[in-house]
Design an enzyme around this catalytic site. Sequence first.
Site, PDB file in Angstrom:
ATOM      1  N   HIS A 112       0.906  -1.164  -0.119  1.00 17.59           N
ATOM      2  CA  HIS A 112       0.048   0.018   0.025  1.00 17.59           C
ATOM      3  C   HIS A 112       0.898   1.287  -0.058  1.00 17.59           C
ATOM      4  CE1 HIS A 112      -3.305   2.641   1.132  1.00 17.59           C
ATOM      5  NE2 HIS A 112      -2.339   3.369   2.037  1.00 17.59           N
ATOM      6  N   GLU A 113       1.935   1.174   0.866  1.00 17.64           N
ATOM      7  CA  GLU A 113       2.575   2.406   0.881  1.00 17.64           C
ATOM      8  C   GLU A 113       3.633   2.542  -0.292  1.00 17.64           C
ATOM      9  OE1 GLU A 113       2.458   4.558   3.052  1.00 17.64           O
ATOM     10  OE2 GLU A 113       1.014   3.120   4.421  1.00 17.64           O
ATOM     11  N   HIS A 135       1.797   4.675  -3.070  1.00 18.91           N
ATOM     12  CA  HIS A 135       1.938   5.864  -2.996  1.00 18.91           C
ATOM     13  C   HIS A 135       2.955   6.512  -3.709  1.00 18.91           C
ATOM     14  CE1 HIS A 135      -1.493   6.525  -0.332  1.00 18.91           C
ATOM     15  NE2 HIS A 135      -0.811   6.069   0.689  1.00 18.91           N
ATOM     16  N   HIS A 150       3.338   8.782  -6.920  1.00 19.17           N
ATOM     17  CA  HIS A 150       4.277  10.079  -6.870  1.00 19.17           C
ATOM     18  C   HIS A 150       4.849  10.048  -8.296  1.00 19.17           C
ATOM     19  CE1 HIS A 150       7.677  12.388  -4.837  1.00 19.17           C
ATOM     20  NE2 HIS A 150       6.917  13.177  -5.681  1.00 19.17           N
TER      21      HIS A 150
END
Length: 253
Positions: free
Chosen positions: A123-124, A127, A131
Amino acid sequence: MNILSILGTFLQVSSGYATYSNGSVGYDYSYLILFAAIAIVSYIVQWNLQSKFKRFSQMPLGNGMTGRDVAIKMLHDNGIYDVTVTSTPGQLTDHYNPTDKTINLSEGVYRSSSVAAAAVAAHECGHAVQHAMAYAPLTMRSKLVPVVSFASSWMTWILLIGILTVQSFPGILLAGIVLFAMTTLFSFVTLPVEIDASKRALKWLSSAGITNYSNHSAASSALRSAAYTYVVAALSSLATLIYYIMIYLGRRD
């Protein structure tokens, strides 16, 4: 509990007082009921998240990959080599920092080879992929960070003073509402960012063979529970904003 937390609680309770048309002042219990309902739902959602994380942290991934391993592999599979994966203290403190391009995994995720750790790490990384692709909602959220930081520093004090002086100086409360609206906007911009990151994570976990038919549903359940916390936070912020607006609009009733 710091002074701002105490003032925030006082503000939420004290703002329930209303001035009626005959000039008398009484307590508007509708806000108390709303505040209690939001608090209960928030507690249930947080308890559900922690419960599932604890349960799925005991479910081995099968291939022995730790959260760190999963994060590095997902980054590389997406052509990202300039993001560092590090360990950070605490539980459920995992986050991606776009400023220094680091994925910070909590100690229980960084070294764990569980389904929960894989889901959180992926999940991280979602991100980080956002980006790299200049995902619009993430870009907007990043631009809002300094605004929200400023608003969060002052809005509790301004709202408190504004409610206490609403009849004499309504502009103060209006200024507080504008600041609070910025934090509400941030909460809603965060929703698509978090949901999209989870979708990217689950799709990759499955396609990369990190999860399989026996444990993929657990990873999905864990991330869905995490998403609920953001939904509740956004709705709570919106409900509170609407109530402050009602106080401002009804100041002459």
